[in-house]
Design an enzyme around this catalytic site. Sequence first.
Site, PDB file in Angstrom:
ATOM      1  N   GLU A 167       3.621 -11.969   2.003  1.00 22.72           N
ATOM      2  CA  GLU A 167       4.512 -12.586   1.011  1.00 22.72           C
ATOM      3  C   GLU A 167       5.708 -13.247   1.691  1.00 22.72           C
ATOM      4  OE1 GLU A 167       3.248  -9.564   1.110  1.00 22.72           O
ATOM      5  OE2 GLU A 167       3.026  -8.673  -0.865  1.00 22.72           O
ATOM      6  N   CYS A 187       5.718  -4.903  -1.099  1.00 24.12           N
ATOM      7  CA  CYS A 187       6.629  -3.861  -0.602  1.00 24.12           C
ATOM      8  C   CYS A 187       8.070  -4.202  -1.007  1.00 24.12           C
ATOM      9  CB  CYS A 187       6.502  -3.719   0.916  1.00 24.12           C
ATOM     10  SG  CYS A 187       7.364  -4.997   1.846  1.00 24.12           S
TER      11      CYS A 187
HETATM   12  N1  THU Z   1       1.561  -5.746   3.867  1.00 21.97           N
HETATM   13  C1  THU Z   1       1.695  -7.000   3.334  1.00 21.97           C
HETATM   14  O1  THU Z   1       1.373  -8.008   3.991  1.00 21.97           O
HETATM   15  N2  THU Z   1       2.182  -7.105   2.088  1.00 21.97           N
HETATM   16  C2  THU Z   1       2.544  -6.060   1.291  1.00 21.97           C
HETATM   17  O2  THU Z   1       3.060  -6.256   0.214  1.00 21.97           O
HETATM   18  C3  THU Z   1       2.309  -4.694   1.747  1.00 21.97           C
HETATM   19  C4  THU Z   1       1.947  -4.542   3.168  1.00 21.97           C
HETATM   20  C5  THU Z   1       1.008  -5.620   5.220  1.00 21.97           C
HETATM   21  C6  THU Z   1       1.980  -5.166   6.256  1.00 21.97           C
HETATM   22  C7  THU Z   1       1.052  -4.531   7.272  1.00 21.97           C
HETATM   23  O3  THU Z   1       0.552  -5.544   8.126  1.00 21.97           O
HETATM   24  C8  THU Z   1      -0.095  -4.001   6.447  1.00 21.97           C
HETATM   25  O4  THU Z   1      -0.029  -4.663   5.197  1.00 21.97           O
HETATM   26  C9  THU Z   1      -0.050  -2.505   6.209  1.00 21.97           C
HETATM   27  O5  THU Z   1       1.164  -2.109   5.687  1.00 21.97           O
END
Ligand code: THU
Length: 129
Positions: free
Chosen positions: A55, A86
């Site tokens: 994001e 997140c």
């Molecule tokens: N991650 C995202 O790209 N977006 C989110 O909203 C949650 C987590 C990614 C970060 C990391 O590379 C992997 O997912 C595990 O947390």
Amino acid sequence: MKNSDLVKAARQARRHAHAAFSNFKVGAALEAADGTIITGCNVENASYGLTICAERVAMFKAISEGHRRFKRIAIVCDTAAATPPCGACRQILWEFGGNLEVILANLRKEMARHRLSALLPLPFDARFL
Ligand code: THU
């Protein structure tokens, strides 16, 4: 543009995810006010802490390309349950995108829609500075 086109773009972006450490691949597609779609994927790093989520990649790409107003973001993971953004991403999406529509999907179907204000109640932003 249809929601399904935005989700399709997020699924396509997810294919570029660099998730060598978590193996959790995420794709995002942001729709700017003028209809442009800007995509992102998560990019992990051996330090772990320097990882950046799909994001934020999408939003920072968009800002760096001159976009300032946004409508929606689609977020795609390969999970049975809808995976919400997140906390760090909620903050960045709010600051640059305002009260976006957030569409959560997996590889097969769209699963949920939320307003960002529902995901980030009582946000801190520049109005308080
Ligand atoms: N991650 C995202 O790209 N977006 C989110 O909203 C949650 C987590 C990614 C970060 C990391 O590379 C992997 O997912 C595990 O947390």
